[in-house]
Enzyme design. Structure first.
Site, short mmCIF file in Angstrom:
data_model
loop_
_atom_site.label_atom_id
_atom_site.label_comp_id
_atom_site.label_asym_id
_atom_site.label_seq_id
_atom_site.Cartn_x
_atom_site.Cartn_y
_atom_site.Cartn_z
N GLU A 162 -8.45 -5.32 95.30
CA GLU A 162 -9.89 -5.18 95.00
C GLU A 162 -10.72 -6.39 95.43
OE1 GLU A 162 -10.74 -3.55 91.11
OE2 GLU A 162 -8.88 -2.42 91.05
N SER A 174 -17.99 2.10 94.30
CA SER A 174 -17.26 1.70 93.08
C SER A 174 -17.93 2.26 91.83
CB SER A 174 -17.20 0.17 92.98
OG SER A 174 -16.67 -0.21 91.71
N ILE A 223 -9.67 -7.05 103.62
CA ILE A 223 -8.92 -6.19 104.54
C ILE A 223 -9.83 -5.88 105.72
CG2 ILE A 223 -7.80 -3.95 104.83
CD1 ILE A 223 -7.26 -4.06 101.74
N PRO A 274 -16.56 -8.61 98.64
CA PRO A 274 -16.35 -7.64 99.73
C PRO A 274 -16.94 -6.28 99.34
CG PRO A 274 -14.33 -8.85 99.28
CD PRO A 274 -15.28 -9.17 98.16
N LEU A 327 -7.97 -11.07 96.72
CA LEU A 327 -6.97 -11.88 97.44
C LEU A 327 -7.33 -12.07 98.90
CD1 LEU A 327 -3.64 -10.32 96.04
CD2 LEU A 327 -4.98 -12.21 95.11
N ARG A 335 -24.76 14.18 88.82
CA ARG A 335 -24.61 13.10 87.84
C ARG A 335 -25.87 12.22 87.84
NH1 ARG A 335 -21.97 8.01 88.34
NH2 ARG A 335 -23.24 8.02 90.24
N TYR A 362 -8.36 14.29 84.58
CA TYR A 362 -9.68 13.73 84.90
C TYR A 362 -10.64 14.31 83.87
CZ TYR A 362 -13.47 12.28 88.09
OH TYR A 362 -14.57 11.69 88.67
#
Lengths: 545, 545
Positions: A271, A144, A277, A138, A274, A399, A461
């Site tokens: 994630e 990510s 969504i 997905p 399962l 970055r 962070y």
């Protein structure tokens, strides 16, 4: 291409201009990426950086493995195997993803990308994939940073990336209960644009906001950028619809329930392992009209931490409560001389907030903070928040530029209880600092800010910046990443506060997750996805779990 | 007997006086039960009630089935089979439990009651039970009103009630993070007594507070009595230790984590079916020092509902926000003439709260509420809250007295979104009113209060009072209960907001729970409890799930 498909905001008569093209290898849109010259100028600020930027490969000529998957004719219209689609769905946006894309290493590219237009399309793709032994990954908008969308196994049936961008509608708005039924593939800005005419907002602004989706936030248990109270997407969720290979799971839409373990909490954070969504009823808020913010300086980061703890435990619930340590404050250009900066903000849709900010200010001054400016409480006065937000959203582009200059720029985030916070902060600087020196041969830079604070602990962070050897960027990153996970684990901190587990955090996650729960979760996985086609390698070991 | 064992508060040099004896058949302690005369006087207020109270059987002479269970000698010292222990562990405290106890119907009594003194004792009992095919029913303090502690099957191996009262210590207090590691068997007042010297409180006060345990709150997802924000025990939980037949599950203690689905959320609400919660790190708060409250009258319950919605959506987060409908207000003696009453309260450990109450008051007046009194903002000024709390804690004793007068007194609670609240309120009065008339032949009384309010909906709590035919109380209750569940389900409301599912809510729960989730949960159950010994019949069907 869904990335460039214009979507008309609700009520708009004039079609919006075409969207800028999404970067296939890095963050965001191509028009915002730094030019070669800008990259070189940025690199010049980092001792040991390369002199020239890595070139960006032409996506039309990158080498991709031959597609193994042949969809049935009934699904062929949903599937693409063009090189740009496959290349842009190979990775997320972790540092090592960007580096490998720049190297043209795309060996884990999906065989096809599916673009469902409806929930039934998702059902059909899963049905076919389960029978054909095809892995389904997905895919929301691919932000990510933990390897969550990159299948790394060798399932012979092949791999399909399931891009939910076509499921981007707001299906229903309940202004009485302040909630909306929303399809999972909608991007942050599009969602907010559709809620704005109703005076409502989901008010969930992760750093990836522009290039991540509701479904991605839900599947990864995203944290928004609000510091306290309702910031986790978990708490904004009223109910979910999830397509699993075992059927469609729809939870009851209620404001609260004590009926057994929460069904939604099983899927939140799953994630893509399962189910997929497809939509959710989300809790909304009235758009804030009153805002005020103030900054405070501290000579001592320990005193600053104590002040933040007092704020977090005061019950005053600031919308913003960000502590920048001396390095982070210096890098952001907001303070020098080894001083830390605390930024506080309060918001309300209904009431002036100056009084609340004054109460917070008194608390912070009691803990040694010196006022360093602020903005008032007029409706709409959010210039400080606005400029901070712009810089915040710009960071991933910087970055990418550093990556092109062979500079490692890694961020990792965590949470721990207050009694461990000081020890963790020092350990990261000491122990991870030593690893950075050993791996890169340079001093590097380790900065920290608190992005969220809870009454019982902060969410620190960390940012690590250090020059890498050209050609070994990803490998050096891996060593630093692995050491960071060790430090976190040793100090009782979570392996991830809001970046999810994916594949990159698996070693730390496997240590954090209690073994009986792991066993229960594997059993649940097997019950919902008996063929083991859903995002194998994420959360669970093995191909069939 | 754990019920009467005195426990010295931390730091106390003088042993406290022995505790009053717990009632074996009804709520609380024997000394607070209404006398026969008081029962009769109460019954006289309900047209159609019996003229004399049902007698209370002598627990030493009630008939109990012969115990089938013989524990091994290594566990014998933990086990009791005395009639008082078995009788007092047969039921929870639902209306039908009280009625059956009064009838002396104790056919489902556990064969033995185990009183573990340590977590290892719990492990040992589960190990033995799994091998001997003995059902284990975890038992906190037995306040379940949903059949949560009454095994109704016919497992030949027998049944042990596992009473956690011996695990009642506060093991660790972290005043920096404001959290404590607490054993699951501690009762509410004992827990607060141990936290008080540290200036801390869990601030979780369900109506059952005096006679329920931390473990019970966790296992059932209890709602405290605070109306907004942190009221559900779920949100106060930092980490859990759970003994499962598959091993001890201990989650990482952190203030927040995005690492996969939450392990704790699987066990929260598992009602003793997945494991035995033995301890938890709980989030604490500073004890409130500033309190203020105010009441408002409304001529129209719809206007009152709109006012409550405005309050819930204001972001002002009152600690108390209770709406009593006209019947409830009249019964409580706080208003007549068909008027509704809204009680608002604000609290803070750190700041005066009069300003906050004034903001709330303005909002309520804008929605048609007339001020009807209040209390100020002096530290410690909580007389109104105190008297309300006393009455609140007295209610279950009145319910028992009504039961002795053969008057049905049933409460059921739920939650729904605001868009459905008015329809649900009317449907309960109309449809359930008709059932009450049909079943009891009397008009009866249906009242409602909102016990909790969320931005997206209220948690209405209904009370049904109606005379029953002597000898048919439980059967008539069953009919009304079943009809209530039908009405809730038909109007999109949850089958339970905070009373848990147990066995009594199973039909409604089975309809509410999404089927794929049910499948996943059954698989998790089987992974953790392969012998199916843990509380069979709760949440899941069948003996082996």
């Amino acid at each position: 291409m869904p990335e460039t498909a214009p979507t008309a905001p609700a009520g708009s008569a004039v079609p919006p201009p075409p969207r800028p093209r999404r970067s296939w290898w890095g963050w965001g849109t191509e028009d915002k990426a730094l030019s070669d010259g800008e990259c070189a100028a940025l690199g010049a600020l980092v001792p040991g950086a390369a002199a020239t930027p890595l070139p960006v490969p032409d996506v039309r000529s990158v080498e991709l493995p031959k597609p193994r998957v042949t969809p049935p004719s009934s699904l062929a219209h949903l599937m693409s195997d063009t090189p740009p689609d496959r290349a842009s769905h190979t990775y997320g946006k972790a540092y090592r993803d960007v580096v490998r894309a720049l190297r043209g290493e795309l060996g884990t590219a999906p065989d096809r990308v599916a673009f469902p237009r409806s929930e039934q399309d998702v059902v059909d793709v899963l049905d076919w994939a389960a029978g054909a032994d095809v892995v389904v990954v997905p895919y929301g908008a691919g932000s990510s940073v933990v390897g969550g969308v990159e299948y790394r196994g060798d399932r012979r049936g092949g791999v399909v990336s399931l891009d939910l961008a076509g499921l981007d509608r707001v299906l229903d708005i309940d202004t009485i209960s302040r909630a909306a039924r929303i399809q999972a593939g909608v991007l942050g800005p599009d969602l907010e644009a559709r809620l704005r005419p109703h005076g409502l907002t989901l008010r969930h602004f992760p750093q990836s906001f522009e290039f991540s989706t509701l479904g991605g936030w839900l599947a990864t248990r995203a944290g928004g950028h609000y510091a306290t109270l309702l910031t986790h997407i978990d708490d904004l969720t009223e109910s979910l619809r999830v397509v699993t290979p075992a059927g469609v799971n729809e939870s009851l839409r209620v404001p609260g329930s004590g009926a057994g373990p929460s069904p939604d909490r099983l899927f939140l954070g799953s994630e893509g392992t399962l189910g997929v969504i497809t939509e959710a009823w989300m809790r909304l808020q009235d758009r804030p009209r009153h805002k005020a913010s103030a900054s405070y300086l501290f000579d001592d980061v320990k005193a600053a931490t104590a002040a933040v703890r007092a704020v977090a435990q005061s019950g005053l619930h600031p919308a913003n409560c960000r502590l920048l340590d001396p390095g982070e404050a210096a890098l952001a250009g907001v303070a020098g001389g080894g001083r830390s900066v605390l930024v506080l903000g309060v918001e309300s849709a209904h009431f002036p907030v100056a009084g609340r900010l004054a109460e917070l200010g008194a608390l912070v001054r009691d803990h040694g903070g010196s006022p360093a400016g602020g903005t008032g409480d007029a409706p709409g006065d959010d210039s400080a928040a606005g400029s901070w937000r712009s810089a915040f959203l710009r960071m991933p582009y910087l970055r990418d530029a550093l990556a092109r200059m062979s500079v490692i720029s890694e961020t990792f985030e965590t949470a721990c209880t207050w009694d461990r916070a000081e020890g963790l902060y020092e350990a990261v600087h000491r122990e991870l600092g030593a690893v950075v020196r050993e791996v890169t041969g340079a001093e590097g830079m380790i900065n920290c800010r608190f992005t969220h604070v809870y009454p019982d602990g902060p969410a620190p962070y960390f940012t690590v910046i250090a020059p890498a050897r050209r050609g070994a960027e990803a490998e050096m990153w891996d060593e630093i990443k692995s050491a960071a996970m060790e430090v976190l684990g040793a100090h009782g901190a979570t392996v991830t506060h809001h970046h999810a587990v994916g594949r990159d955090h698996r070693p730390g996650y496997d240590r954090q997750r209690p073994e009986p729960f792991a066993r229960a979760l594997r059993a649940a996985k097997h019950a919902l996805d008996p063929a083991g086609i859903l995002n194998p390698g994420v959360l669970f070991d093995g191909e069939r779990s």
